[in-house]
Design an enzyme around this catalytic site. Structure first.
Site, mmCIF file in Angstrom:
data_model
loop_
_atom_site.group_PDB
_atom_site.id
_atom_site.type_symbol
_atom_site.label_atom_id
_atom_site.label_comp_id
_atom_site.label_asym_id
_atom_site.label_seq_id
_atom_site.Cartn_x
_atom_site.Cartn_y
_atom_site.Cartn_z
ATOM 1 N NE ARG A 175 41.694 90.952 -33.369
ATOM 2 C CZ ARG A 175 40.660 91.037 -32.379
ATOM 3 N NH1 ARG A 175 39.623 92.224 -32.904
ATOM 4 N NH2 ARG A 175 40.545 90.998 -30.927
ATOM 5 C CE1 TYR A 207 51.673 92.306 -35.283
ATOM 6 C CE2 TYR A 207 50.227 93.694 -34.045
ATOM 7 C CZ TYR A 207 51.341 92.703 -34.195
ATOM 8 O OH TYR A 207 51.633 92.114 -32.722
ATOM 9 N N GLY A 208 48.950 91.601 -38.045
ATOM 10 C CA GLY A 208 47.958 90.681 -37.373
ATOM 11 C C GLY A 208 46.608 90.517 -38.082
ATOM 12 C CE LYS A 233 41.374 86.363 -34.023
ATOM 13 N NZ LYS A 233 41.044 85.570 -32.929
ATOM 14 C CG HIS A 273 37.521 83.562 -30.806
ATOM 15 N ND1 HIS A 273 37.486 84.808 -30.127
ATOM 16 C CD2 HIS A 273 38.885 83.505 -31.208
ATOM 17 C CE1 HIS A 273 38.663 85.287 -29.863
ATOM 18 N NE2 HIS A 273 39.502 84.636 -30.306
ATOM 19 C CB SER A 312 41.057 88.741 -27.442
ATOM 20 O OG SER A 312 40.336 88.548 -28.750
ATOM 21 C CB CYS A 363 40.429 85.030 -21.534
ATOM 22 S SG CYS A 363 39.364 86.558 -21.174
ATOM 23 C CG ASN A 366 48.728 80.670 -20.695
ATOM 24 O OD1 ASN A 366 49.508 80.876 -21.638
ATOM 25 N ND2 ASN A 366 48.354 81.758 -19.745
ATOM 26 C CG ASP A 410 42.636 82.430 -32.018
ATOM 27 O OD1 ASP A 410 42.158 82.831 -30.910
ATOM 28 O OD2 ASP A 410 42.653 83.127 -33.080
ATOM 29 N NE ARG A 441 48.670 89.457 -30.637
ATOM 30 C CZ ARG A 441 47.456 88.724 -30.641
ATOM 31 N NH1 ARG A 441 47.317 87.438 -30.924
ATOM 32 N NH2 ARG A 441 46.181 89.609 -30.428
ATOM 33 C CD GLU A 455 47.287 73.286 -8.882
ATOM 34 O OE1 GLU A 455 46.634 72.458 -9.053
ATOM 35 O OE2 GLU A 455 48.435 73.379 -8.013
HETATM 36 C C1 OXD Z 1 42.599 87.646 -30.907
HETATM 37 C C2 OXD Z 1 43.571 86.916 -31.460
HETATM 38 O O1 OXD Z 1 42.486 89.016 -30.761
HETATM 39 O O2 OXD Z 1 43.510 85.638 -31.608
HETATM 40 O O3 OXD Z 1 41.528 87.065 -30.442
HETATM 41 O O4 OXD Z 1 44.575 87.522 -31.978
HETATM 42 MN MN MN Z 2 41.557 85.131 -30.657
#
Ligand code: OXD
Ligand code: MN
Length: 664
Positions: A125, A274-275, A283, A303, A325, A327, A331, A350, A445, A572
């Site tokens: 981005r 892209y993206g 977004k 977000h 983004s 973090c 997961n 997301d 990605r 955990e």
């Molecule tokens: C971001 C994404 O950058 O989800 O937050 O792609």
């Molecule tokens: Mn994101």
């Protein structure tokens, strides 16, 4: 006869076996293309503007959509038009076209998976080229203190934007096909969903939008007379090319611009394929325009991931969590809890659209239908559910490939056969870590259908959304910030979201890592003035009929003096979610601290944890750290939000300051 009918007729007259072989064969696709081109010249489509309808039915487009398409055909001048129906057959055609053009290749070790490599200048981005255009600058961004550069979004006047767009879009699709993508953000027909029409000259974008959104004819049937978001996208490389492409990836990085026009419900994106720059549902629509629509209509576009947590007694609650983004949102959303008897289910990884229902419950939908996840770091150890999701029907972009026809990235070292040779995302064969360069681009990605994730929540597509009991903020904080704390009340929670900071790998000109402000994890995605956004959040406190969720802050990333993570993280983290669950249930397991309520000693369930965790270090609140933090947040609000900071947020800051200063 329409092109679609020709394709259907062909498939209907073919025995299944033959059909399967034929569909894989490029010759078959070429034939479809040729026949479709011929059929497209027929007037029976009612396609009046020009004669080159390659695929789809013009007459099935609502009048308003026809006008939008016609208007942009006149400007962009594509050679042919393709109206997407979202069918499997259409996808086969797209994948054929992308292969033919050298933009993707199959990954034979995986089922229906593909590898795309972009121009190395088009990999992420581009915030510096992303604008919101309103008459009043202050509607879009707070005016920073004099002499300070604003970091809460970029504004452009409608006149300047007109000039910029007029320099780019006329003729930008010459020689190319314009695809018309009808798509729904959110389950088709849900009262919380919204519809968009994206026009694009990139088949890669169509293939990705097909995964990330509900796309095709079924969307048009619910559009009726409703509004839709207009999304115009071009890679900005008309044919014939003036210069050779890099990696066969058309883009125009020098001219890239991503513009949002809230007054017209419109997005215009040029130059990147892209993206988030080009998949305009994500977004641009679901967050930037979404947050504006939410402000106008009384809801929230955030977000945030959405997960369901079921405890060992079979009780279930849903939580939404905002992390910047990279973090670990994906997961957490797909986590396998280590706490025995607990289960996490995924609603989204997301974006959350949330609205209070008539009973005052906050309800959330995931507006997306797929995951566009960062590949590096994903492995059977960190996220087995994501790994199981991406073995089929997935487009990988800018990852490395193995000699056996699969994928590789940093984090998969233990999971590729030792004999496999790796070709890096830049095409360097026999890549090894000794090269000093990553095998996969750090922002590489996977684009994969959500329904393939083995732990999707049974209600992930429920039209009314899932009820949210807790909102969690978090970031990468190597120092000072405890594992979890609870806001004292809604306004305190909004303040916590506003003061979020996170360690990010800095832009190349900085050395090492820096802790950056990222309020609500929305800094790159605010569609309107952050001060007004805070007011919008605070306004819910004033509505007495609402059952406001409790608000938390978590930090999985605290480090000890040796720079090692104190908390093991991943599965955990279920221990923290369990504590939050019990707090929401009203359990008395918290004690006040300067920053908020923290777990009473021994109230985090540590049963069966196979690592010594220094709980004291994990929850320590160093006074000097928090005094610095208060100063830093105060400076940020003062410089960046300036006049637009709601007084309630300043009050919360002052209360924190007092609590910190009176700390022992
Ligand atoms: C971001 C994404 O950058 O989800 O937050 O792609
Ligand atoms: Mn994101």
């Amino acid at each position: 006869m329409g092109s679609l009918e020709i394709i259907r007729r062909n498939s209907a007259s073919m025995p299944a076996q033959e059909m399967r072989e034929e569909t894989c064969c490029p010759k078959f696709a070429t034939r479809i293309l040729k026949e479709a081109v011929k059929a497209g010249t027929s007037q029976s489509h009612g396609y009046a503007t020009q004669k080159n309808l390659l695929y789809g039915y013009w007459n099935k487009l609502p009048k308003k959509v026809q006008s939008y398409v016609e208007e942009n055909i006149k400007i962009c001048k594509p050679s042919t038009l393709h109206i997407c129906d979202g069918s499997d057959r259409e996808n086969e055609l797209l994948m054929y076209i992308l292969q033919r053009d050298g933009m993707i290749k199959p990954l034979p070790k995986l089922e229906n998976c593909w590898l795309a490599k972009t121009d190395p200048a088009d990999v992420a981005r581009v915030e510096s080229k992303t604008f919101i255009s309103t008459e009043e600058e202050r509607d879009t961004i707070p005016i920073p203190k004099s002499g300070v550069k604003g970091t809460l979004g970029k504004w452009m006047s409608p006149e300047d934007l007109d000039t910029e767009l007029n320099m780019r879009f006329p003729g930008c699709m010459e020689g190319r096909t314009m695809y018309v993508i009808p798509f729904s953000m959110g389950p088709v027909g849900s009262p919380l969903s919204k519809i968009g029409i994206q026009l694009t000259d990139s088949a890669y974008v169509v293939a990705s939008m097909r995964v990330m959104t509900r796309m095709g004819s079924k969307v048009l049937s619910t559009l009726g007379n409703n509004e839709f978001i207009k999304c115009l996208h071009s890679v900005g490389r008309p044919l014939p090319l003036q210069e050779k492409l890099n990696n066969n990836w058309p883009c125009n990085p020098k001219q890239t611009i991503i513009a949002h026009l809230p007054a017209k419900n419109e997005i215009c994106s040029y130059g990147s394929g892209y993206g988030g720059n080009s998949l305009l549902g994500k977004k641009c629509f679901a967050l930037r325009l979404g947050s504006i629509l939410g402000h106008r209509e009384g809801w929230l576009a955030e977000h945030m991931l959405i997960l369901g947590l079921e405890n060992d007694k079979g009780e279930k609650k849903y939580m939404a969590a905002a992390f910047p983004s990279a973090c670990g949102k994906t997961n957490l959303a797909m986590m396998t809890p280590t706490l025995p008897g607990y289960k996490v289910t995924c609603v989204g990884d997301d974006i959350a659209w949330m609205r209070f229902d008539k009973d005052g419950r906050l309800r959330a939908i995931n507006p997306e239908a797929g995951f566009f996840g960062v590949a590096p770091g994903t492995s059977m150890k960190t996220n087995p559910n994501a790994m199981k999701t991406i073995t089929r029907n997935t487009v990988f972009t800018n990852v490395a490939e193995t000699s056996e026809g699969s994928v590789f990235w940093e984090g998969l070292e233990e999971e590729v056969p030792r004999t496999a040779q790796i070709t890096s995302w830049l095409g360097v064969p026999e890549w090894t870590p000794d090269s000093g360069k990553p095998a996969a681009h750090p922002n590489s990605r996977f684009c994969t259908p959500a329904k393939q994730c083995p732990i999707m929540d049974p209600d992930w597509e429920s039209p009314e959304g899932v009820p949210i009991d807790a909102i969690i903020f978090g970031g990468r904080r190597p120092e000072g910030v405890p594992l979890v704390y609870e806001a004292y009340n809604w306004n305190h929670g909004v303040f916590i979201g506003a003061s979020m900071r996170s360690e990010a790998t800095a832009a190349a000109e900085h050395k090492g890592k820096v802790v950056m402000h990222d309020p609500f994890a929305m800094r790159p995605f605010f569609g309107y003035n952050f001060g007004h956004y805070l007011k919008h959040w605070l306004s819910f406190q004033e509505q007495s009929n609402l059952k406001l969720p409790k608000i938390y802050h978590v930090n999985w990333f605290r480090k000890d003096d040796q720079g090692k993570f104190i908390w093991p993280g991943f599965g955990e983290n279920s221990r923290v979610l369990d504590w939050i669950f019990r707090r929401v249930n009203g359990e008395d397991c918290a004690v006040q601290s300067a920053v908020g309520n923290i777990p009473t000693p021994n109230s985090l369930n540590m049963e069966g944890i196979n690592q010594n965790v220094d709980m004291e270090a994990l929850f320590a609140l160093p006074k000097d750290f928090w005094q610095r933090e208060v100063k830093e947040v105060s400076k940020y609000f003062d410089e960046q939000v300036n006049e637009d900071l709601p007084p309630e947020i300043m009050q919360e800051l002052r209360k924190l300051e007092t609590r910190v200063n009176t700390m022992l």
